[in-house]
Design a protein around this motif. Structure first.
Motif, PDB file in Angstrom:
ATOM      1  N   ARG A 100      -6.640  17.151   3.345  1.00 47.32           N
ATOM      2  CA  ARG A 100      -7.734  17.828   2.631  1.00 47.32           C
ATOM      3  C   ARG A 100      -9.061  17.717   3.374  1.00 47.32           C
ATOM      4  NH1 ARG A 100      -7.191  14.739  -2.830  1.00 47.32           N
ATOM      5  NH2 ARG A 100      -9.198  15.742  -3.264  1.00 47.32           N
ATOM      6  N   GLY A 101      -9.048  17.057   4.529  1.00 51.39           N
ATOM      7  CA  GLY A 101     -10.252  16.962   5.345  1.00 51.39           C
ATOM      8  C   GLY A 101     -11.304  16.017   4.807  1.00 51.39           C
ATOM      9  N   ILE A 102     -10.897  15.009   4.028  1.00 50.69           N
ATOM     10  CA  ILE A 102     -11.859  14.052   3.465  1.00 50.69           C
ATOM     11  C   ILE A 102     -12.382  13.139   4.568  1.00 50.69           C
ATOM     12  CG2 ILE A 102     -12.117  12.106   1.867  1.00 50.69           C
ATOM     13  CD1 ILE A 102     -10.114  13.506   0.043  1.00 50.69           C
ATOM     14  N   PRO A 103     -13.701  12.995   4.689  1.00 53.79           N
ATOM     15  CA  PRO A 103     -14.266  12.145   5.748  1.00 53.79           C
ATOM     16  C   PRO A 103     -13.751  10.707   5.674  1.00 53.79           C
ATOM     17  CG  PRO A 103     -15.974  13.463   4.690  1.00 53.79           C
ATOM     18  CD  PRO A 103     -14.737  13.648   3.876  1.00 53.79           C
ATOM     19  N   ALA A 104     -13.514  10.127   6.824  1.00 52.99           N
ATOM     20  CA  ALA A 104     -13.081   8.726   6.986  1.00 52.99           C
ATOM     21  C   ALA A 104     -11.648   8.476   6.543  1.00 52.99           C
ATOM     22  CB  ALA A 104     -14.023   7.773   6.258  1.00 52.99           C
ATOM     23  N   ALA A 105     -10.959   9.497   6.031  1.00 50.80           N
ATOM     24  CA  ALA A 105      -9.582   9.286   5.568  1.00 50.80           C
ATOM     25  C   ALA A 105      -8.656   8.926   6.720  1.00 50.80           C
ATOM     26  CB  ALA A 105      -9.078  10.535   4.852  1.00 50.80           C
ATOM     27  N   ARG A 106      -8.939   9.459   7.905  1.00 47.90           N
ATOM     28  CA  ARG A 106      -8.065   9.171   9.048  1.00 47.90           C
ATOM     29  C   ARG A 106      -8.117   7.681   9.416  1.00 47.90           C
ATOM     30  NH1 ARG A 106      -5.619  12.823  11.890  1.00 47.90           N
ATOM     31  NH2 ARG A 106      -6.994  14.457  11.080  1.00 47.90           N
ATOM     32  N   LYS A 107      -9.313   7.099   9.360  1.00 48.39           N
ATOM     33  CA  LYS A 107      -9.423   5.663   9.651  1.00 48.39           C
ATOM     34  C   LYS A 107      -8.736   4.835   8.566  1.00 48.39           C
ATOM     35  CE  LYS A 107     -13.541   5.486  12.571  1.00 48.39           C
ATOM     36  NZ  LYS A 107     -14.888   4.895  12.736  1.00 48.39           N
ATOM     37  N   ALA A 108      -8.875   5.263   7.315  1.00 51.60           N
ATOM     38  CA  ALA A 108      -8.207   4.556   6.217  1.00 51.60           C
ATOM     39  C   ALA A 108      -6.693   4.638   6.382  1.00 51.60           C
ATOM     40  CB  ALA A 108      -8.625   5.147   4.876  1.00 51.60           C
ATOM     41  N   LEU A 109      -6.199   5.777   6.838  1.00 52.24           N
ATOM     42  CA  LEU A 109      -4.760   5.924   7.073  1.00 52.24           C
ATOM     43  C   LEU A 109      -4.296   5.000   8.189  1.00 52.24           C
ATOM     44  CD1 LEU A 109      -2.068   7.361   6.525  1.00 52.24           C
ATOM     45  CD2 LEU A 109      -2.816   9.180   8.079  1.00 52.24           C
ATOM     46  N   GLN A 110      -5.091   4.873   9.239  1.00 53.26           N
ATOM     47  CA  GLN A 110      -4.749   3.958  10.335  1.00 53.26           C
ATOM     48  C   GLN A 110      -4.681   2.517   9.825  1.00 53.26           C
ATOM     49  OE1 GLN A 110      -7.874   4.862  13.108  1.00 53.26           O
ATOM     50  NE2 GLN A 110      -6.727   6.495  14.125  1.00 53.26           N
ATOM     51  N   ALA A 111      -5.616   2.157   8.944  1.00 43.76           N
ATOM     52  CA  ALA A 111      -5.614   0.806   8.373  1.00 43.76           C
ATOM     53  C   ALA A 111      -4.377   0.591   7.503  1.00 43.76           C
ATOM     54  CB  ALA A 111      -6.886   0.581   7.553  1.00 43.76           C
ATOM     55  N   ALA A 112      -4.022   1.603   6.702  1.00 42.85           N
ATOM     56  CA  ALA A 112      -2.863   1.479   5.809  1.00 42.85           C
ATOM     57  C   ALA A 112      -1.564   1.274   6.581  1.00 42.85           C
ATOM     58  CB  ALA A 112      -2.755   2.718   4.917  1.00 42.85           C
ATOM     59  N   LYS A 113      -1.488   1.832   7.785  1.00 47.75           N
ATOM     60  CA  LYS A 113      -0.270   1.701   8.584  1.00 47.75           C
ATOM     61  C   LYS A 113      -0.099   0.294   9.162  1.00 47.75           C
ATOM     62  CE  LYS A 113       0.199   6.599   9.765  1.00 47.75           C
ATOM     63  NZ  LYS A 113       0.164   7.624  10.833  1.00 47.75           N
ATOM     64  N   LEU A 114      -1.145  -0.533   9.057  1.00 44.81           N
ATOM     65  CA  LEU A 114      -1.052  -1.932   9.501  1.00 44.81           C
ATOM     66  C   LEU A 114      -0.450  -2.834   8.433  1.00 44.81           C
ATOM     67  CD1 LEU A 114      -4.623  -2.375  11.060  1.00 44.81           C
ATOM     68  CD2 LEU A 114      -2.494  -1.925  12.301  1.00 44.81           C
ATOM     69  N   VAL A 115      -0.349  -2.336   7.207  1.00 43.75           N
ATOM     70  CA  VAL A 115      -0.086  -3.179   6.046  1.00 43.75           C
ATOM     71  C   VAL A 115       1.400  -3.462   5.862  1.00 43.75           C
ATOM     72  CG1 VAL A 115      -0.299  -3.315   3.531  1.00 43.75           C
ATOM     73  CG2 VAL A 115      -2.171  -2.364   4.896  1.00 43.75           C
ATOM     74  N   LEU A 116       1.705  -4.712   5.513  1.00 46.34           N
ATOM     75  CA  LEU A 116       3.027  -5.120   5.028  1.00 46.34           C
ATOM     76  C   LEU A 116       2.877  -5.557   3.578  1.00 46.34           C
ATOM     77  CD1 LEU A 116       3.170  -5.668   8.237  1.00 46.34           C
ATOM     78  CD2 LEU A 116       5.092  -7.156   7.660  1.00 46.34           C
ATOM     79  N   ASP A 117       3.822  -5.204   2.746  1.00 48.74           N
ATOM     80  CA  ASP A 117       3.798  -5.620   1.350  1.00 48.74           C
ATOM     81  C   ASP A 117       4.196  -7.085   1.217  1.00 48.74           C
ATOM     82  OD1 ASP A 117       3.141  -3.085   0.330  1.00 48.74           O
ATOM     83  OD2 ASP A 117       5.234  -2.449   0.331  1.00 48.74           O
ATOM     84  N   GLY A 118       3.605  -7.748   0.219  1.00 47.32           N
ATOM     85  CA  GLY A 118       4.125  -9.042  -0.202  1.00 47.32           C
ATOM     86  C   GLY A 118       3.480 -10.284   0.353  1.00 47.32           C
ATOM     87  N   ALA A 119       2.365 -10.183   1.098  1.00 48.76           N
ATOM     88  CA  ALA A 119       1.702 -11.403   1.587  1.00 48.76           C
ATOM     89  C   ALA A 119       1.243 -12.241   0.397  1.00 48.76           C
ATOM     90  CB  ALA A 119       0.514 -11.045   2.466  1.00 48.76           C
ATOM     91  N   ALA A 120       1.400 -13.556   0.494  1.00 51.50           N
ATOM     92  CA  ALA A 120       1.051 -14.440  -0.613  1.00 51.50           C
ATOM     93  C   ALA A 120      -0.166 -15.306  -0.320  1.00 51.50           C
ATOM     94  CB  ALA A 120       2.245 -15.325  -0.974  1.00 51.50           C
ATOM     95  N   SER A 121      -0.832 -15.088   0.807  1.00 54.56           N
ATOM     96  CA  SER A 121      -2.021 -15.875   1.134  1.00 54.56           C
ATOM     97  C   SER A 121      -2.801 -15.157   2.234  1.00 54.56           C
ATOM     98  CB  SER A 121      -1.633 -17.276   1.615  1.00 54.56           C
ATOM     99  OG  SER A 121      -1.051 -17.213   2.910  1.00 54.56           O
ATOM    100  N   PRO A 122      -4.085 -15.494   2.392  1.00 55.86           N
ATOM    101  CA  PRO A 122      -4.862 -14.918   3.493  1.00 55.86           C
ATOM    102  C   PRO A 122      -4.255 -15.218   4.859  1.00 55.86           C
ATOM    103  CG  PRO A 122      -6.346 -15.894   1.883  1.00 55.86           C
ATOM    104  CD  PRO A 122      -4.945 -16.282   1.479  1.00 55.86           C
TER     105      PRO A 122
END
Length: 283
Positions: free
Chosen positions: A121-143
């Protein structure tokens, strides 16, 4: 990188809580209610009730796993079918920490799907947010688990080692004859490659702070190893020191049979900066 770590928290089993005076007052009031509920339970005043809501509705031990023994995601429901409540994390001697255990708020796939639509949809900064989301693993229990995940599973272009991804906090059920040794029926492995039978444990500052904690963990480790698992361990202090962390990471890669990223001067510069950002981040 900071957004990726915040997403790891949102998709994980923990929340770091920075207490304010107002929040402290609310928590104090909730504890008073909790004590009153327990007093009523002791005298039978709540006998037969099965829908007691509020701060301490669920008396069962909090589930610290994200996946069951088969790798299926858990639902995080209490006895009444509602979401499990938040619970303050404590050490084995009951010392309160700034961390709370809670069900995940979302999943990595949900974040990726959402930000992919935002990009379309061309929302500003969404591409960077998508790049960040691709780093994520589910289920971490601590920092510490979140930081280690970013360092080891981020792409080489960012300074990560691009390891194959494991399950974070997946259950392993102990054989009946090993349950006495382990002190429990099952455990939750911080980072588990079940096909390789390797578990990496991230031991942060808030845990194993006394003799009982060490005893429980040593029994757990012995039981896992008796079942053929290899248990590797890294502490907060070891991860905090870049040179120590690099030495340990390379040794883990050898055990796991993973090909580490070539330590060129350019890569080492990126990796050191990634490590600085990850360890400096305050959840």
């Amino acid at each position: 990188m900071e957004l990726g770590l915040l997403m790891m928290e949102a998709c994980g089993l923990f929340a770091v809580f920075h207490e304010t005076a107002q929040a402290r007052a609310v928590l104090k009031a909730l504890r008073v209610v909790e004590e009153e509920e327990r007093a009523l339970e002791k005298i039978g005043g709540w006998e037969g009730r099965n829908n007691s809501g509020g701060f301490a509705a669920n008396r069962k031990p909090y589930c610290n796993a994200c996946y069951d023994e088969s790798g299926k995601r858990l639902f995080f429901l209490d006895d009444c079918g509602g979401a499990q409540p938040w619970r303050r994390a404590t050490t084995t001697i009951g010392k309160a920490t700034d961390m709370w255990a809670r069900p995940p708020l979302t999943t990595a796939n949900e974040l990726i799907d959402y930000y992919s639509r935002c990009v379309e949809r061309g929302i500003p900064a969404a591409r960077k947010a998508l790049q960040a989301a691709k780093l994520v693993l589910d289920g971490a229990a601590s920092p510490l688990e979140a930081r280690f995940a970013i360092m080891q599973f981020a792409p080489v272009s960012l300074g990560g080692d691009a390891w194959p991804r494991p399950f974070l906090n997946r259950r392993v059920r102990f054989l009946p004859e090993l349950r006495k040794l382990a002190g429990r029926d099952w455990c939750s492995c911080d980072e588990l490659w079940d096909d390789l039978k390797v578990d990496i444990e991230l031991n942060g500052r808030a845990f194993h702070a006394d003799e009982r904690g060490f005893s429980l963990e040593s029994g757990r480790r012995a039981a896992l190893e008796a079942m053929g698992y290899r248990v590797l361990e890294i502490t907060h202090g070891q991860m905090e020191d870049y040179d120590s962390f690099e030495t340990i990471s390379l040794s883990f890669a050898d055990v796991l049979g993973f090909r580490e990223a070539p330590r060129t001067s350019a890569f080492c510069k990126r990796r050191k900066e990634l490590h600085r950002q990850v360890m400096a981040f305050r959840f």
